[in-house]
Write a protein that holds these residues in place. Structure first.
Motif, PDB file in Angstrom:
ATOM      1  N   GLN A  33       0.838  -1.195   0.000  1.00  0.00           N
ATOM      2  CA  GLN A  33       0.000   0.000   0.000  1.00  0.00           C
ATOM      3  C   GLN A  33       0.870   1.240   0.000  1.00  0.00           C
ATOM      4  O   GLN A  33       1.805   1.363   0.778  1.00  0.00           O
ATOM      5  CB  GLN A  33      -0.910   0.026   1.225  1.00  0.00           C
ATOM      6  N   SER A  34       0.556   2.151  -0.904  1.00  0.00           N
ATOM      7  CA  SER A  34       1.223   3.444  -0.968  1.00  0.00           C
ATOM      8  C   SER A  34       0.139   4.508  -1.031  1.00  0.00           C
ATOM      9  O   SER A  34      -0.618   4.567  -2.008  1.00  0.00           O
ATOM     10  CB  SER A  34       2.124   3.512  -2.201  1.00  0.00           C
ATOM     11  N   ASP A  35       0.062   5.319   0.008  1.00  0.00           N
ATOM     12  CA  ASP A  35      -1.013   6.299   0.146  1.00  0.00           C
ATOM     13  C   ASP A  35      -2.353   5.579   0.050  1.00  0.00           C
ATOM     14  O   ASP A  35      -2.605   4.685   0.834  1.00  0.00           O
ATOM     15  CB  ASP A  35      -0.878   7.418  -0.885  1.00  0.00           C
ATOM     16  N   ASN A  36      -3.183   5.921  -0.921  1.00  0.00           N
ATOM     17  CA  ASN A  36      -4.511   5.310  -1.050  1.00  0.00           C
ATOM     18  C   ASN A  36      -4.582   4.304  -2.185  1.00  0.00           C
ATOM     19  O   ASN A  36      -5.657   4.057  -2.736  1.00  0.00           O
ATOM     20  CB  ASN A  36      -5.569   6.396  -1.245  1.00  0.00           C
ATOM     21  N   VAL A  37      -3.434   3.740  -2.562  1.00  0.00           N
ATOM     22  CA  VAL A  37      -3.389   2.784  -3.665  1.00  0.00           C
ATOM     23  C   VAL A  37      -2.780   1.473  -3.183  1.00  0.00           C
ATOM     24  O   VAL A  37      -1.730   1.459  -2.546  1.00  0.00           O
ATOM     25  CB  VAL A  37      -2.570   3.337  -4.855  1.00  0.00           C
ATOM     26  N   LEU A  38      -3.442   0.376  -3.507  1.00  0.00           N
ATOM     27  CA  LEU A  38      -2.950  -0.958  -3.185  1.00  0.00           C
ATOM     28  C   LEU A  38      -2.467  -1.598  -4.476  1.00  0.00           C
ATOM     29  O   LEU A  38      -3.157  -1.550  -5.497  1.00  0.00           O
ATOM     30  CB  LEU A  38      -4.068  -1.811  -2.569  1.00  0.00           C
ATOM     31  N   SER A  39      -1.278  -2.181  -4.435  1.00  0.00           N
ATOM     32  CA  SER A  39      -0.776  -2.909  -5.598  1.00  0.00           C
ATOM     33  C   SER A  39      -0.415  -4.322  -5.174  1.00  0.00           C
ATOM     34  O   SER A  39      -0.291  -4.627  -3.990  1.00  0.00           O
ATOM     35  CB  SER A  39       0.430  -2.194  -6.226  1.00  0.00           C
ATOM     36  N   CYS A  40      -0.259  -5.165  -6.153  1.00  0.00           N
ATOM     37  CA  CYS A  40       0.032  -6.577  -5.913  1.00  0.00           C
ATOM     38  C   CYS A  40       1.282  -6.932  -6.722  1.00  0.00           C
ATOM     39  O   CYS A  40       1.180  -7.491  -7.808  1.00  0.00           O
ATOM     40  CB  CYS A  40      -1.175  -7.408  -6.334  1.00  0.00           C
ATOM     41  N   PRO A  41       2.473  -6.604  -6.196  1.00  0.00           N
ATOM     42  CA  PRO A  41       3.692  -6.793  -6.974  1.00  0.00           C
ATOM     43  C   PRO A  41       4.177  -8.238  -7.110  1.00  0.00           C
ATOM     44  O   PRO A  41       5.031  -8.527  -7.939  1.00  0.00           O
ATOM     45  CB  PRO A  41       4.718  -5.953  -6.222  1.00  0.00           C
ATOM     46  N   LYS A  46     -12.468  -3.316   0.874  1.00  0.00           N
ATOM     47  CA  LYS A  46     -12.734  -3.228   2.312  1.00  0.00           C
ATOM     48  C   LYS A  46     -12.085  -1.988   2.928  1.00  0.00           C
ATOM     49  O   LYS A  46     -12.666  -1.337   3.794  1.00  0.00           O
ATOM     50  CB  LYS A  46     -12.218  -4.486   3.015  1.00  0.00           C
ATOM     51  N   ALA A  47     -10.881  -1.635   2.449  1.00  0.00           N
ATOM     52  CA  ALA A  47     -10.144  -0.503   3.018  1.00  0.00           C
ATOM     53  C   ALA A  47     -10.421   0.815   2.293  1.00  0.00           C
ATOM     54  O   ALA A  47      -9.900   1.855   2.691  1.00  0.00           O
ATOM     55  CB  ALA A  47      -8.649  -0.801   2.987  1.00  0.00           C
ATOM     56  N   GLY A  48     -11.224   0.772   1.222  1.00  0.00           N
ATOM     57  CA  GLY A  48     -11.516   1.981   0.468  1.00  0.00           C
ATOM     58  C   GLY A  48     -10.327   2.503  -0.324  1.00  0.00           C
ATOM     59  O   GLY A  48     -10.158   3.705  -0.493  1.00  0.00           O
TER      60      GLY A  48
END
Length: 150
Positions: free
Chosen positions: A60-68, A94-96
């Motif tokens: 998670q970086s700020d309000n963005v989730l990535s799947c590296p 779930k986390a918005g």
């Protein structure tokens, strides 16, 4: 450590052996450091025996989730890829958070010889009777996600 080693094995089997040796070859120590510093979170699907069948790592970086990172047992009869690919969207919803499923992928895909293509679906239905166009008119509406609790 056993779970992490199995996740690395699944990742290596998919990204280094199947796709390209140009993908990163992470060490167990490096992955452990990323987990301990809360940079990556590993999510696993395991068999009743405890054996890890699939995993994804989210960041998670700020309000963005990535799947590296992700990996799955390619020899399983269970659709593990589809199952593990549901994890990040569920966490993001779930986390918005916004979800970026292609974080860093363009460089690796280019190294494998991939060519970018725009994908879209076009349905021409003006010539059809209204009763045949009805179904298409429903799916043409903007998608409004359902409120789901996890």
């Amino acid at each position: 450590d056993d779970v992490l080693a199995r996740c690395k094995e699944l990742y290596d089997d998919l990204y280094l052996q199947k796709y390209s040796m140009h993908n990163p070859d992470y060490s167990i120590e490096y992955l452990r450091d990323l987990i301990e510093s809360d940079v990556l979170r590993f999510h696993v699907i395991h068999a009743k025996s405890g054996k890890v069948l699939a995993f994804c790592a989210t960041q998670q970086s700020d309000n963005v989730l990535s799947c590296p990172m992700l990996g799955y047992d390619k020899n399983s009869s269970i659709p593990l890829y589809r199952a593990i690919m549901c994890v990040a969207p569920m966490i993001a919803m779930k986390a918005g958070l916004a979800l970026n499923h292609s974080a860093g992928a363009p460089i690796f895909k280019k190294n494998r010889g991939a060519i970018a293509m725009m994908e879209y679906i076009l349905i021409i239905d003006n010539h059809l009777p209204s009763w045949r166009r009805f179904g298409y008119s429903v799916i043409a509406k903007p998608f409004v996600p359902l409120k789901m609790k996890f």
